[in-house]
Write a protein that holds these residues in place. Structure first.
Motif, PDB file in Angstrom:
ATOM      1  N   HIS A 191      -2.457   2.622  -2.502  1.00  0.00           N
ATOM      2  CA  HIS A 191      -1.233   2.306  -1.757  1.00  0.00           C
ATOM      3  C   HIS A 191      -1.236   0.849  -1.305  1.00  0.00           C
ATOM      4  O   HIS A 191      -0.207   0.155  -1.391  1.00  0.00           O
ATOM      5  CB  HIS A 191      -1.104   3.239  -0.547  1.00  0.00           C
ATOM      6  N   ARG A 192      -2.366   0.391  -0.840  1.00  0.00           N
ATOM      7  CA  ARG A 192      -2.469  -0.983  -0.346  1.00  0.00           C
ATOM      8  C   ARG A 192      -2.289  -1.985  -1.490  1.00  0.00           C
ATOM      9  O   ARG A 192      -1.538  -2.963  -1.367  1.00  0.00           O
ATOM     10  CB  ARG A 192      -3.829  -1.175   0.329  1.00  0.00           C
ATOM     11  N   LEU A 193      -2.966  -1.746  -2.596  1.00  0.00           N
ATOM     12  CA  LEU A 193      -2.877  -2.671  -3.730  1.00  0.00           C
ATOM     13  C   LEU A 193      -1.483  -2.669  -4.357  1.00  0.00           C
ATOM     14  O   LEU A 193      -0.981  -3.715  -4.772  1.00  0.00           O
ATOM     15  CB  LEU A 193      -3.920  -2.305  -4.785  1.00  0.00           C
ATOM     16  N   ALA A 194      -0.869  -1.495  -4.432  1.00  0.00           N
ATOM     17  CA  ALA A 194       0.472  -1.401  -5.018  1.00  0.00           C
ATOM     18  C   ALA A 194       1.492  -2.189  -4.204  1.00  0.00           C
ATOM     19  O   ALA A 194       2.430  -2.778  -4.759  1.00  0.00           O
ATOM     20  CB  ALA A 194       0.895   0.064  -5.114  1.00  0.00           C
ATOM     21  N   SER A 195       1.302  -2.217  -2.906  1.00  0.00           N
ATOM     22  CA  SER A 195       2.239  -2.947  -2.044  1.00  0.00           C
ATOM     23  C   SER A 195       1.965  -4.449  -2.031  1.00  0.00           C
ATOM     24  O   SER A 195       2.846  -5.241  -1.681  1.00  0.00           O
ATOM     25  CB  SER A 195       2.164  -2.401  -0.616  1.00  0.00           C
ATOM     26  N   GLN A 196       0.757  -4.837  -2.440  1.00  0.00           N
ATOM     27  CA  GLN A 196       0.366  -6.241  -2.351  1.00  0.00           C
ATOM     28  C   GLN A 196       0.423  -6.994  -3.678  1.00  0.00           C
ATOM     29  O   GLN A 196       0.417  -8.227  -3.674  1.00  0.00           O
ATOM     30  CB  GLN A 196      -1.073  -6.337  -1.804  1.00  0.00           C
ATOM     31  N   ILE A 197       0.480  -6.285  -4.797  1.00  0.00           N
ATOM     32  CA  ILE A 197       0.312  -6.948  -6.093  1.00  0.00           C
ATOM     33  C   ILE A 197       1.361  -8.029  -6.347  1.00  0.00           C
ATOM     34  O   ILE A 197       1.063  -9.088  -6.903  1.00  0.00           O
ATOM     35  CB  ILE A 197       0.313  -5.904  -7.246  1.00  0.00           C
TER      36      ILE A 197
END
Length: 263
Positions: A39-45
């Motif tokens: 979830h964190r990486l998907a929102s930050q990519i």
């Protein structure tokens, strides 16, 4: 990571292999940390610099191989993140290439998933600025997509795919030409539609001309594609004539056209 010895495995390996090992270790544990991390990486990519997005892309690509991703209900999130970054205006050719390679790991059986990915892959083939390496990866992913996806989800894209691969038959790279011809052979299996049959038949002349080459791979691909296309016509005589033409080296292209037009 500590329990499965993940940190020890990272010693002495390259950057890309390190990301793969990290993903494998996290999917093996299937803990809540994986859910939060994705979830964190998907929102930050999208917000990261291109060089920082590379490990995320590699990480997501490895996750797509893991069954637990589907169990956690995160497959679509990972795929959508990769597609979004692939189409992002600020993404580099390298990161775009890595996104396609990551998407190859998708199980294309899901209808909705197939639609979104196929649409992107087809659009990418139309860019004349693509490198040969990039085009090869897109074609490879597209072939896997066509093989695995339900037929009804591929049919709406048939004409678009065909129009995009036609210019690649005569590509300067033999590998690109061969991959495009192999894609045509796969498309010929959908020849039950009379409209698409006409589109396929329009490529017969090009295939026959490409038989006059020194490349054995190109000849094999052209031969296979011709046989598939003519088999969809339902004409036994035409199929027999094609087989004889492909086996007999003495036939001329003009002679073949005269004979096939009488069938």
């Amino acid at each position: 990571m500590v329990m499965v010895g993940g940190w020890q495995q990272l010693r002495g390996v390259g950057f890309d292999q390190g990301v793969v090992l990290l993903a494998q270790a996290m999917t093996a544990s299937e803990g809540g940390d994986l859910f939060k991390t994705i979830h964190r990486l998907a929102s930050q990519i999208i917000r990261t610099q291109d060089c920082q997005a590379v490990p995320i892309i590699l990480f997501f690509g490895e996750l797509l191989k893991a069954p637990c991703l589907s169990e956690l209900g995160l497959t679509d999130m990972v795929i959508n993140s990769l597609i979004r970054y692939l189409c992002w205006y600020d993404s580099s050719p390298v990161s775009q290439l890595l996104c396609i390679r990551a998407l190859i790991n998708i199980d294309f059986g899901a209808k909705q998933r197939c639609w979104s990915v196929t649409d992107v892959l087809v659009s990418l083939l139309g860019n004349p600025e693509n490198s040969d390496v990039f085009t090869l990866v897109v074609l490879s992913c597209l072939q896997k997509n066509i093989f695995e996806a339900p037929a009804e989800t591929i049919r709406p894209f048939l004409n678009a795919i065909l129009s995009r691969i036609q210019p690649l038959f005569g590509a300067g790279s033999e590998q690109v030409s061969v991959e495009a011809l192999q894609t045509l052979e796969i498309l010929a299996t959908f020849g039950e539609s009379s409209d698409f049959q006409r589109q396929l038949h329009a490529n017969i002349v090009s295939l026959l001309l490409h038989l006059d080459t020194k490349s054995e791979k190109t000849i094999q691909c052209c031969s296979a594609a011709l046989q598939m296309i003519f088999s969809s016509t339902g004409s036994t005589k035409a199929c027999s004539l094609v087989e004889r033409y492909l086996e007999a080296s003495g036939w001329s292209y003009r002679n073949f056209l005269k004979r096939i037009s009488r069938q």
